[in-house]
Design a protein around this motif. Structure first.
Motif, PDB file in Angstrom:
ATOM      1  N   LEU A  62       2.441  -8.319 -14.067  1.00  0.00           N
ATOM      2  CA  LEU A  62       2.178  -7.844 -13.040  1.00  0.00           C
ATOM      3  C   LEU A  62       3.021  -7.820 -11.886  1.00  0.00           C
ATOM      4  CD1 LEU A  62      -1.557  -9.644 -13.518  1.00  0.00           C
ATOM      5  CD2 LEU A  62      -1.007  -7.134 -13.975  1.00  0.00           C
ATOM      6  N   ARG A  63       4.025  -6.660 -11.727  1.00  0.00           N
ATOM      7  CA  ARG A  63       5.005  -6.803 -11.008  1.00  0.00           C
ATOM      8  C   ARG A  63       4.735  -6.324  -9.550  1.00  0.00           C
ATOM      9  NH1 ARG A  63       6.433  -5.643 -15.842  1.00  0.00           N
ATOM     10  NH2 ARG A  63       6.369  -3.440 -15.770  1.00  0.00           N
ATOM     11  N   VAL A  64       3.522  -5.624  -9.052  1.00  0.00           N
ATOM     12  CA  VAL A  64       3.233  -5.133  -7.880  1.00  0.00           C
ATOM     13  C   VAL A  64       1.985  -5.684  -7.467  1.00  0.00           C
ATOM     14  CG1 VAL A  64       2.625  -2.950  -6.851  1.00  0.00           C
ATOM     15  CG2 VAL A  64       4.317  -2.842  -8.430  1.00  0.00           C
ATOM     16  N   GLN A  65       2.036  -6.339  -6.302  1.00  0.00           N
ATOM     17  CA  GLN A  65       0.962  -6.835  -5.707  1.00  0.00           C
ATOM     18  C   GLN A  65       0.614  -6.239  -4.252  1.00  0.00           C
ATOM     19  OE1 GLN A  65      -0.483 -10.975  -3.479  1.00  0.00           O
ATOM     20  NE2 GLN A  65       1.184 -11.055  -4.177  1.00  0.00           N
ATOM     21  N   GLY A  66      -0.651  -5.888  -4.135  1.00  0.00           N
ATOM     22  CA  GLY A  66      -0.792  -4.919  -2.806  1.00  0.00           C
ATOM     23  C   GLY A  66      -2.022  -5.406  -2.323  1.00  0.00           C
ATOM     24  N   PHE A  67      -2.150  -4.812  -0.846  1.00  0.00           N
ATOM     25  CA  PHE A  67      -3.423  -5.072  -0.259  1.00  0.00           C
ATOM     26  C   PHE A  67      -3.803  -3.522   0.062  1.00  0.00           C
ATOM     27  CE2 PHE A  67      -1.669  -8.982   0.276  1.00  0.00           C
ATOM     28  CZ  PHE A  67      -2.797 -10.161   0.376  1.00  0.00           C
ATOM     29  N   VAL A  68      -5.246  -3.261  -0.244  1.00  0.00           N
ATOM     30  CA  VAL A  68      -5.734  -1.704  -0.205  1.00  0.00           C
ATOM     31  C   VAL A  68      -6.828  -1.905   0.842  1.00  0.00           C
ATOM     32  CG1 VAL A  68      -6.814   0.151  -1.121  1.00  0.00           C
ATOM     33  CG2 VAL A  68      -4.902  -1.378  -2.549  1.00  0.00           C
ATOM     34  N   GLN A  69      -6.647  -1.295   2.080  1.00  0.00           N
ATOM     35  CA  GLN A  69      -7.755  -1.151   3.032  1.00  0.00           C
ATOM     36  C   GLN A  69      -8.540   0.306   2.668  1.00  0.00           C
ATOM     37  OE1 GLN A  69      -6.056  -1.170   6.731  1.00  0.00           O
ATOM     38  NE2 GLN A  69      -5.153  -3.117   6.705  1.00  0.00           N
ATOM     39  N   MET A  99     -14.745  -6.331   5.920  1.00  0.00           N
ATOM     40  CA  MET A  99     -14.023  -6.607   7.212  1.00  0.00           C
ATOM     41  C   MET A  99     -14.566  -5.895   8.448  1.00  0.00           C
ATOM     42  SD  MET A  99     -11.450  -7.931   5.783  1.00  0.00           S
ATOM     43  CE  MET A  99     -10.189  -8.177   7.026  1.00  0.00           C
ATOM     44  N   THR A 100     -14.366  -6.582   9.407  1.00  0.00           N
ATOM     45  CA  THR A 100     -14.469  -5.809  10.769  1.00  0.00           C
ATOM     46  C   THR A 100     -13.295  -4.886  11.136  1.00  0.00           C
ATOM     47  OG1 THR A 100     -13.547  -7.467  12.127  1.00  0.00           O
ATOM     48  CG2 THR A 100     -15.741  -7.648  11.620  1.00  0.00           C
ATOM     49  N   GLY A 101     -13.231  -3.788  12.037  1.00  0.00           N
ATOM     50  CA  GLY A 101     -12.153  -3.106  12.335  1.00  0.00           C
ATOM     51  C   GLY A 101     -12.176  -1.830  11.678  1.00  0.00           C
ATOM     52  N   ASP A 102     -11.044  -1.104  11.557  1.00  0.00           N
ATOM     53  CA  ASP A 102     -10.977  -0.018  10.875  1.00  0.00           C
ATOM     54  C   ASP A 102     -11.333   0.092   9.669  1.00  0.00           C
ATOM     55  OD1 ASP A 102      -9.975   1.132  13.265  1.00  0.00           O
ATOM     56  OD2 ASP A 102      -7.979   0.947  12.883  1.00  0.00           O
ATOM     57  N   ALA A 103     -10.874  -0.841   8.648  1.00  0.00           N
ATOM     58  CA  ALA A 103     -11.024  -0.763   7.355  1.00  0.00           C
ATOM     59  C   ALA A 103     -12.631  -1.661   7.060  1.00  0.00           C
ATOM     60  CB  ALA A 103     -10.164  -1.584   6.502  1.00  0.00           C
ATOM     61  N   ASP A 104     -13.260  -0.994   6.057  1.00  0.00           N
ATOM     62  CA  ASP A 104     -14.623  -1.534   5.603  1.00  0.00           C
ATOM     63  C   ASP A 104     -14.208  -2.760   4.927  1.00  0.00           C
ATOM     64  OD1 ASP A 104     -16.480   0.053   7.156  1.00  0.00           O
ATOM     65  OD2 ASP A 104     -15.868   1.767   5.848  1.00  0.00           O
ATOM     66  N   TYR A 105     -13.395  -2.522   3.930  1.00  0.00           N
ATOM     67  CA  TYR A 105     -13.307  -3.513   2.750  1.00  0.00           C
ATOM     68  C   TYR A 105     -11.498  -3.533   2.738  1.00  0.00           C
ATOM     69  CZ  TYR A 105     -17.653  -2.452   1.002  1.00  0.00           C
ATOM     70  OH  TYR A 105     -19.024  -2.070   0.914  1.00  0.00           O
ATOM     71  N   LEU A 106     -11.205  -4.907   2.301  1.00  0.00           N
ATOM     72  CA  LEU A 106      -9.576  -5.138   2.028  1.00  0.00           C
ATOM     73  C   LEU A 106      -9.803  -5.694   0.708  1.00  0.00           C
ATOM     74  CD1 LEU A 106      -6.765  -5.265   2.760  1.00  0.00           C
ATOM     75  CD2 LEU A 106      -7.312  -7.970   3.488  1.00  0.00           C
ATOM     76  N   LEU A 126     -10.021   6.629  -4.425  1.00  0.00           N
ATOM     77  CA  LEU A 126     -10.461   7.787  -3.711  1.00  0.00           C
ATOM     78  C   LEU A 126     -11.534   8.700  -4.231  1.00  0.00           C
ATOM     79  CD1 LEU A 126      -6.879   8.648  -2.622  1.00  0.00           C
ATOM     80  CD2 LEU A 126      -8.816   7.948  -1.028  1.00  0.00           C
ATOM     81  N   PRO A 127     -11.496   8.813  -5.563  1.00  0.00           N
ATOM     82  CA  PRO A 127     -12.651   9.699  -6.157  1.00  0.00           C
ATOM     83  C   PRO A 127     -14.246   9.330  -6.047  1.00  0.00           C
ATOM     84  CG  PRO A 127     -11.040   9.608  -7.668  1.00  0.00           C
ATOM     85  CD  PRO A 127     -10.729   8.398  -6.701  1.00  0.00           C
ATOM     86  N   HIS A 128     -14.212   7.916  -5.472  1.00  0.00           N
ATOM     87  CA  HIS A 128     -15.336   7.279  -5.336  1.00  0.00           C
ATOM     88  C   HIS A 128     -16.220   8.053  -4.257  1.00  0.00           C
ATOM     89  CE1 HIS A 128     -18.835   4.747  -4.113  1.00  0.00           C
ATOM     90  NE2 HIS A 128     -18.701   3.861  -5.311  1.00  0.00           N
ATOM     91  N   PRO A 129     -17.475   8.637  -4.355  1.00  0.00           N
ATOM     92  CA  PRO A 129     -18.020   9.482  -3.227  1.00  0.00           C
ATOM     93  C   PRO A 129     -18.382   8.728  -1.873  1.00  0.00           C
ATOM     94  CG  PRO A 129     -19.776   8.726  -5.080  1.00  0.00           C
ATOM     95  CD  PRO A 129     -18.426   8.230  -5.527  1.00  0.00           C
ATOM     96  N   ALA A 130     -18.388   7.250  -1.949  1.00  0.00           N
ATOM     97  CA  ALA A 130     -18.601   6.895  -0.657  1.00  0.00           C
ATOM     98  C   ALA A 130     -17.205   6.565   0.214  1.00  0.00           C
ATOM     99  CB  ALA A 130     -19.161   5.389  -0.710  1.00  0.00           C
ATOM    100  N   VAL A 131     -16.029   6.664  -0.424  1.00  0.00           N
ATOM    101  CA  VAL A 131     -14.739   6.472  -0.046  1.00  0.00           C
ATOM    102  C   VAL A 131     -14.327   7.666   0.836  1.00  0.00           C
ATOM    103  CG1 VAL A 131     -12.389   5.971  -0.428  1.00  0.00           C
ATOM    104  CG2 VAL A 131     -14.221   4.679  -1.713  1.00  0.00           C
ATOM    105  N   SER A 136      -2.968   1.528   1.675  1.00  0.00           N
ATOM    106  CA  SER A 136      -2.202   0.611   0.999  1.00  0.00           C
ATOM    107  C   SER A 136      -0.883  -0.024   1.408  1.00  0.00           C
ATOM    108  CB  SER A 136      -2.080   0.921  -0.654  1.00  0.00           C
ATOM    109  OG  SER A 136      -1.192   1.973  -0.538  1.00  0.00           O
ATOM    110  N   GLN A 137      -0.848  -1.264   1.313  1.00  0.00           N
ATOM    111  CA  GLN A 137       0.460  -2.160   1.615  1.00  0.00           C
ATOM    112  C   GLN A 137       0.845  -2.725   0.278  1.00  0.00           C
ATOM    113  OE1 GLN A 137      -1.649  -3.993   4.736  1.00  0.00           O
ATOM    114  NE2 GLN A 137      -0.133  -3.031   6.254  1.00  0.00           N
ATOM    115  N   ILE A 138       1.981  -2.498  -0.152  1.00  0.00           N
ATOM    116  CA  ILE A 138       2.671  -3.348  -1.050  1.00  0.00           C
ATOM    117  C   ILE A 138       3.233  -4.688  -0.643  1.00  0.00           C
ATOM    118  CG2 ILE A 138       4.446  -3.034  -3.066  1.00  0.00           C
ATOM    119  CD1 ILE A 138       4.100  -0.056  -2.995  1.00  0.00           C
TER     120      ILE A 138
END
Length: 151
Positions: A62-69, A99-106, A126-131, A136-138
């Motif tokens: 698992l060579r890539v760790q990221g945070f996705v808002q 989360m509070t702020g611009d993103a709903d989830y982190l 992205l295909p999820h109908p609610a999104v 993303s941040q790597i």
């Protein structure tokens, strides 16, 4: 209510969850049976939720760790529940927060490589109908590993 012996016990177990009652007793200046009973009480009361092993993600490939808002388009209970179900089904999403702020989830994610992260974002999130939006941040380097909680 925790006393100072309880907090020392919790701190010791966060450093090494394999400590025996004998070893805990030595650290806490208690008999092994007293240390064992304290540990059992803290488990029963929910202070200790469980025990786990910390694995090396790179050695596991698992060579890539990221945070996705993630920002939802709509915020009804059905959309939130549907998105939460999706998050729980994806192994590469290892933790998620509302989360509070611009993103709903982190979301904290680990992927094999950049194409796998790209696929997670473009083929799953992205295909999820609610999104509505994903950002993303790597992670380039982790300066501090997940640390024990302050006790």
């Amino acid at each position: 209510m925790l006393d100072s012996t309880d907090t020392r016990l919790l701190a010791a177990l966060q450093k090494d969850a394999h400590l025996t009652a004998q070893q805990l007793g030595e650290i806490l200046n208690l008999s092994p049976s007293q240390a064992g009973r304290r540990r059992q009480r803290l488990e029963a009361e929910g202070y200790i939720e469980g025990y786990s092993a910390r694995l090396d993600p790179v050695r596991l490939g698992l060579r890539v760790q990221g945070f996705v808002q993630v920002q939802l388009a709509t915020h009804g209970p059905e959309q939130s529940s549907s998105f939460a179900r999706l998050v729980r089904t994806r192994a590469e999403i290892i933790s998620a927060w509302t989360m509070t702020g611009d993103a709903d989830y982190l979301l904290r994610v680990f992927c094999d490589d950049l194409p796998a992260l790209n696929s997670l974002i473009h083929n799953v999130l992205l295909p999820h109908p609610a999104v509505a939006r994903v950002h993303s941040q790597i992670v380039m380097d982790q300066l501090k590993r997940d640390a024990p909680l302050p006790t």
